[in-house]
Design an enzyme around this catalytic site. Structure first.
Site, PDB file in Angstrom:
ATOM      1  N   PRO A  88       0.477  -1.247   0.054  1.00  0.00           N
ATOM      2  CA  PRO A  88      -0.074  -0.139   0.316  1.00  0.00           C
ATOM      3  C   PRO A  88       0.830   1.339  -0.177  1.00  0.00           C
ATOM      4  CG  PRO A  88      -0.691  -1.404   2.039  1.00  0.00           C
ATOM      5  CD  PRO A  88       0.584  -1.979   1.275  1.00  0.00           C
ATOM      6  N   GLU A 116      -0.524  -7.788   7.755  1.00  0.00           N
ATOM      7  CA  GLU A 116      -0.118  -6.474   8.558  1.00  0.00           C
ATOM      8  C   GLU A 116       1.149  -6.085   7.209  1.00  0.00           C
ATOM      9  OE1 GLU A 116      -3.706  -5.576   8.947  1.00  0.00           O
ATOM     10  OE2 GLU A 116      -2.464  -4.182   9.565  1.00  0.00           O
ATOM     11  N   ARG A 153      -0.041  -7.235 -21.850  1.00  0.00           N
ATOM     12  CA  ARG A 153      -1.194  -6.968 -23.075  1.00  0.00           C
ATOM     13  C   ARG A 153      -0.332  -5.724 -23.409  1.00  0.00           C
ATOM     14  NH1 ARG A 153      -6.423  -6.451 -23.458  1.00  0.00           N
ATOM     15  NH2 ARG A 153      -6.372  -4.210 -23.789  1.00  0.00           N
ATOM     16  N   ASP A 168      -5.447   1.426 -26.484  1.00  0.00           N
ATOM     17  CA  ASP A 168      -5.906   1.273 -25.021  1.00  0.00           C
ATOM     18  C   ASP A 168      -6.020   2.367 -24.791  1.00  0.00           C
ATOM     19  OD1 ASP A 168      -4.498  -1.882 -23.843  1.00  0.00           O
ATOM     20  OD2 ASP A 168      -6.424  -1.653 -24.925  1.00  0.00           O
TER      21      ASP A 168
HETATM   22  N1  LIG Z   1      -0.145  -3.746  -4.499  1.00  0.00           N
HETATM   23  C1  LIG Z   1      -0.806  -3.214  -3.746  1.00  0.00           C
HETATM   24  C2  LIG Z   1      -1.800  -2.722  -2.272  1.00  0.00           C
HETATM   25  C3  LIG Z   1      -2.406  -3.622  -1.482  1.00  0.00           C
HETATM   26  C4  LIG Z   1      -1.344  -4.383  -0.521  1.00  0.00           C
HETATM   27  C5  LIG Z   1      -0.267  -5.033  -1.107  1.00  0.00           C
HETATM   28  C6  LIG Z   1       0.254  -6.351  -0.332  1.00  0.00           C
HETATM   29  C7  LIG Z   1       0.003  -6.180   0.469  1.00  0.00           C
HETATM   30  C8  LIG Z   1       0.235  -7.113   1.652  1.00  0.00           C
HETATM   31  C9  LIG Z   1      -0.620  -7.318   3.394  1.00  0.00           C
HETATM   32  N2  LIG Z   1      -1.301  -5.922   2.983  1.00  0.00           N
HETATM   33  C10 LIG Z   1      -2.522  -5.826   3.317  1.00  0.00           C
HETATM   34  C11 LIG Z   1      -2.806  -4.837   4.464  1.00  0.00           C
HETATM   35  C12 LIG Z   1      -3.902  -4.191   4.572  1.00  0.00           C
HETATM   36  C13 LIG Z   1      -3.654  -3.368   5.846  1.00  0.00           C
HETATM   37  C14 LIG Z   1      -2.368  -2.662   5.339  1.00  0.00           C
HETATM   38  C15 LIG Z   1      -2.403  -1.975   6.733  1.00  0.00           C
HETATM   39  N3  LIG Z   1      -2.118   0.099   6.152  1.00  0.00           N
HETATM   40  C16 LIG Z   1      -3.010   1.019   7.259  1.00  0.00           C
HETATM   41  C17 LIG Z   1      -2.275   2.407   6.928  1.00  0.00           C
HETATM   42  C18 LIG Z   1      -2.767   2.320   5.647  1.00  0.00           C
HETATM   43  C19 LIG Z   1      -2.120   1.134   4.054  1.00  0.00           C
HETATM   44  C20 LIG Z   1      -2.552   0.308   5.464  1.00  0.00           C
HETATM   45  C21 LIG Z   1      -1.116  -3.119   5.398  1.00  0.00           C
HETATM   46  C22 LIG Z   1      -1.074  -4.200   4.308  1.00  0.00           C
HETATM   47  C23 LIG Z   1      -0.970  -6.066   1.328  1.00  0.00           C
HETATM   48  C24 LIG Z   1      -2.031  -4.976   0.979  1.00  0.00           C
HETATM   49  N4  LIG Z   1      -3.141  -2.731  -1.017  1.00  0.00           N
HETATM   50  N5  LIG Z   1      -3.531  -1.910  -1.495  1.00  0.00           N
HETATM   51  C25 LIG Z   1      -3.452  -1.528  -2.462  1.00  0.00           C
HETATM   52  N6  LIG Z   1      -3.142  -0.938  -3.992  1.00  0.00           N
END
Ligand SMILES: N#Cc1c(-c2ccc3ccn(Cc4ccc(CN5CCCCC5)cc4)c3c2)n[nH]c1N
Length: 238
Positions: A88, A116, A153, A168
Site C-alpha cells: 500500500p 499487515e 498486453r 488502449d
Molecule cells: N499493491 C498493493 C496494494 C495493497 C496491498 C499490497 C500488499 C499487501 C500485503 C499485505 N497487505 C494487506 C494490508 C492491509 C492493511 C495494511 C495496513 N495499512 C494501514 C495504513 C493504510 C494502508 C494499509 C497493510 C497491509 C497488502 C495490501 N493494498 N492496496 C494496494 N493498492
C-alpha cells in the site's frame, strides 16, 4: 517475458493465468509465469511465515526469512530480473509504469505479502515498491495479477491484434469511446446512427468526441497535452 511470483497463496495466481489474454500469451510462449509458495522456503515444520510485530500493534507481520530464501533461490541462476514488492505504500502503478516494465525487464519477480505487511528488511532486496491504487487490499496477489495482465498486453504479439494495445485508451491519454454490437435495437435502445453509416471519417470523429466527453466527465485529470484538434473538439463540448 518471465514473471516469478512469491506468495503464500499460489492458487490465486495459478487460477487466473490460465484464462484470457494471459492464457493465450502463455500458450504462444510469449510469457512464462512461475509461482513460488513462500512456505516452501521456511525452515520449521509448521512452515511459519508470520509473527507478532515488534513494538506491538494489531495483526501479524510476515517474516523476512522465507522472502530472503526465495529471492536467493531465484538469484542463483544469476539472470537479471526486476524485483517488485507490492505494498500500500508503493509508488502508484500506471500505464506508463507498465510500459516501462515491459520495455526494461526481461524478467520480473512480484513479491506478495499478506497480513499487515512484511518485515521492512525485505525492501533491501527489492528494486521497486509498487501500489496499484489508493485502497486497501488483503494482500499483494491481486496487485501482482494487475501488473502481469497490463504488462503482457503491451508485449508485441501478445494480443494477436497489434492495434489493441496501442489503442488502449490510457495509451492515448484519455478514456475510451462507447462500444456497441448486435442487436441494433434492444428493447428500444438503439445503436447510434453514425455507427451504422459506414462513413469511417464521421465514425472516427464521433468516437473522438465521445471519448473526450467521457474523459471530461469522469477523468478531467487525464486531459493534458491535447493536440490542437482535440482541444478544438473539447472546447465545442464545453
Ligand atoms: N499493491 C498493493 C496494494 C495493497 C496491498 C499490497 C500488499 C499487501 C500485503 C499485505 N497487505 C494487506 C494490508 C492491509 C492493511 C495494511 C495496513 N495499512 C494501514 C495504513 C493504510 C494502508 C494499509 C497493510 C497491509 C497488502 C495490501 N493494498 N492496496 C494496494 N493498492
Amino acid at each position: 517475458m518471465k514473471f516469478e511470483v512469491l506468495t503464500i497463496f499460489p492458487e490465486i495466481i495459478e487460477c487466473y493465468i490460465k484464462h484470457g489474454v494471459l492464457g493465450k500469451a502463455l500458450n504462444k510462449g510469449i510469457v512464462e509465469v512461475k509461482v513460488y509458495n513462500l512456505r516452501d522456503f521456511t525452515s520449521d515444520k509448521h512452515k511459519k511465515v508470520d509473527d507478532y510485530p515488534y513494538g506491538g500493534g494489531a495483526g501479524m507481520v510476515m517474516q523476512i526469512e522465507p522472502f530472503y530464501n526465495a529471492i536467493m533461490h531465484l538469484k542463483a541462476d544469476e539472470k537479471p530480473r526486476k524485483l517488485v514488492l507490492l505494498s500500500p505504500q508503493g509508488r502508484k502503478f500506471t500505464q506508463k509504469l507498465a510500459q516501462k516494465f515491459m520495455e526494461e525487464s526481461k524478467a520480473m519477480v512480484l513479491i506478495c505479502g499478506r497480513y499487515e505487511g512484511i518485515d521492512e528488511r525485505v525492501k533491501a532486496f527489492v528494486d521497486e515498491e509498487v501500489s496499484i491504487g489508493d485502497y486497501v487490499l488483503s494482500g499483494g496477489e491481486l496487485a501482482a495479477l494487475v501488473i502481469i495482465d497490463s504488462v503482457v498486453r503491451l508485449i508485441p504479439g501478445a494480443l494477436g491484434d497489434e492495434l489493441s494495445a496501442v489503442e488502449d485508451s490510457f495509451m492515448k491519454g484519455f478514456l475510451d469511446y462507447p462500444h456497441y454490437t448486435r442487436p441494433e435495437d434492444f428493447k428500444g435502445m438503439k445503436v447510434p446512427e453514425v455507427l451504422l453509416s459506414g462513413d469511417h471519417k464521421k465514425i472516427a470523429l464521433w468516437r473522438k468526441r465521445q471519448a473526450l466527453k467521457n474523459t471530461l466527465k469522469n477523468r478531467p485529470d487525464l486531459l493534458k497535452n491535447l493536440s490542437p484538434e482535440d482541444m478544438r473538439i473539447l472546447k465545442e463540448l464545453c
